[in-house]
Design a protein around this motif. Structure first.
Motif, PDB file in Angstrom:
ATOM      1  N   PHE B  28      -1.126   0.645  -7.289  1.00 25.58           N
ATOM      2  CA  PHE B  28      -0.962  -0.763  -7.086  1.00 25.58           C
ATOM      3  C   PHE B  28      -0.665  -1.410  -8.407  1.00 25.58           C
ATOM      4  O   PHE B  28      -1.673  -1.330  -9.245  1.00 25.58           O
ATOM      5  CB  PHE B  28      -2.025  -1.513  -6.221  1.00 25.58           C
ATOM      6  N   GLU B 206      -0.759  -4.893  -1.918  1.00 22.42           N
ATOM      7  CA  GLU B 206       0.675  -5.748  -2.214  1.00 22.42           C
ATOM      8  C   GLU B 206       0.793  -7.272  -1.501  1.00 22.42           C
ATOM      9  O   GLU B 206       0.991  -8.179  -2.131  1.00 22.42           O
ATOM     10  CB  GLU B 206       1.879  -4.865  -2.387  1.00 22.42           C
ATOM     11  N   GLN B 210       0.659 -10.801  -2.971  1.00 25.36           N
ATOM     12  CA  GLN B 210       1.566 -11.721  -2.813  1.00 25.36           C
ATOM     13  C   GLN B 210       1.372 -12.937  -2.167  1.00 25.36           C
ATOM     14  O   GLN B 210       1.864 -14.162  -2.424  1.00 25.36           O
ATOM     15  CB  GLN B 210       2.936 -10.992  -2.094  1.00 25.36           C
TER      16      GLN B 210
END
Lengths: 239, 239
Positions: B28, B206, B210
């Motif tokens: 990540f 992720e 986001q």
């Protein structure tokens, strides 16, 4: 419940505000379930490293005051500190760039000694007017806080150590709308600016506690063929 | 970003899931800005303290299987562990009450050594089949993790030490809807059950990153006469 406190060790109201918050927390019935995290904020990030001057000189210059007026400003802060039972000298402590102190506080956080080191740094800066901008003084305080001497010196010597952590804290402060310190954030839902009276903190903790809701989590991975395997509360483990 | 992982050290899928999560985290991009916290969950809180038995005996009894079948179940878990590069013996590790281990892990958390101790306890339990239910073994692992020997022994001897922390973690797990472990919670917004493949963790990180939004904080204390005094970002301190 989690309380995050953004502060700069050069900020006298952060020193006073920490004491007031702790009094407010002591009066809060669920205090045992409150986790306190200290976060970095630099009042003057542009101040050159390794250059120090006296705070009263800085105040006189910044506000266009005489040195006597600058000393009176410090005396006023001192009287507020004394009212909280805190020692505070108003003779002209050092002023300088606090970035390295924040980096060292992040090492202390990683070692479970953050609160101890913060108290010692505040005490050295405000109650004893020892120069916390001197790496030797800082290294001594780190050891007093329970940190490993070699590790503390290595972090002080390596300008990249914990830099991202300090910058990350400062970015979050900006995202949360902090324009000054101390800045207290309760469970990322309530913000409190400044060194408020202890009762304000107690009431804020009560308000945050009562309005505590557990938002339903969005599930990732889900059930079905692709689901992760685990053990359930009966001790039964999937295979 | 904060990831909380509820687990029990008696849970083989927690051992495997931790390794998978860490692989997912390593892939990540913003991994440096992820804080990982381990939280307590007991698979069998009613199990008597100080009484241990072999896991294969327990499995055989619980599922009405033969000892050979129980060993095959362990072998299956072992093969999953091996696939992650983890050592795992399937000879019949000990089984028992994990409460004291969780208390010790909370001491380690307070001293910044939680991850180190958890890895050592997992390793002892699954890879070496040393009895982590033996206080002497635990005390040794605590020292290996960097804890003070006297402090670790004092916590093990004092049944009230960190009890509230373990119970608090378990209460939160229930509030968040966890019915088994491992249980991963990202920023208190996403929940992931079980030892999912590493890629699931990377994608979840992720997604959480986001969709990270900073909710506006409700202000307590406010401006005006009663407001707290602080120092602003220009280094100007109110008086």
């Amino acid at each position: 419940m989690r309380v995050e406190i953004w502060s700069d060790i050069a900020c006298p109201w952060c020193y006073i505000g920490k004491a007031r918050f702790e009094k407010g927390l002591a009066a809060f019935p669920h205090r045992e379930q409150v986790e306190v995290v200290h976060r970095s904020f630099e009042l003057d990030p542009t101040g050159p490293k390794g250059v120090t001057g006296s705070v009263t000189d800085m105040l006189a210059k910044k506000y266009g005051r005489t040195h006597e007026e600058a000393r009176a400003m410090e005396q006023h802060v001192a009287s507020n500190a004394h009212a909280e039972g805190l020692e505070f000298l108003a003779e002209g402590r050092d002023n300088g760039n606090t970035f390295d102190i924040h980096r060292l506080l992040h090492l202390a956080k990683a070692r479970g000694r953050q609160n101890e080191l913060l108290d010692l740094v505040y005490r050295a800066n405000f109650a004893e007017e020892r120069s916390v901008f001197d790496p030797e003084v800082l290294a001594g305080l780190a050891v007093e806080a329970g940190l490993d001497p070699g590790e503390a010196r290595a972090v002080l010597a390596d300008e990249s150590a914990y830099t991202d952590d300090v910058r990350g804290d400062e970015r979050e402060a900006a995202e949360l709308g902090a324009t000054g310190v101390p800045f207290f954030v309760l469970d990322r839902r309530y913000g409190i600016s400044g060194g408020q009276p202890a009762e304000v903190f107690t009431r804020a903790l009560e308000q945050a506690w009562q309005s505590r809701t557990v938002a339903p989590l969005a599930t990732i991975g889900g059930a079905g063929a692709g689901a992760g395997v685990g053990c359930d509360a009966d001790g039964v483990c999937g295979v």
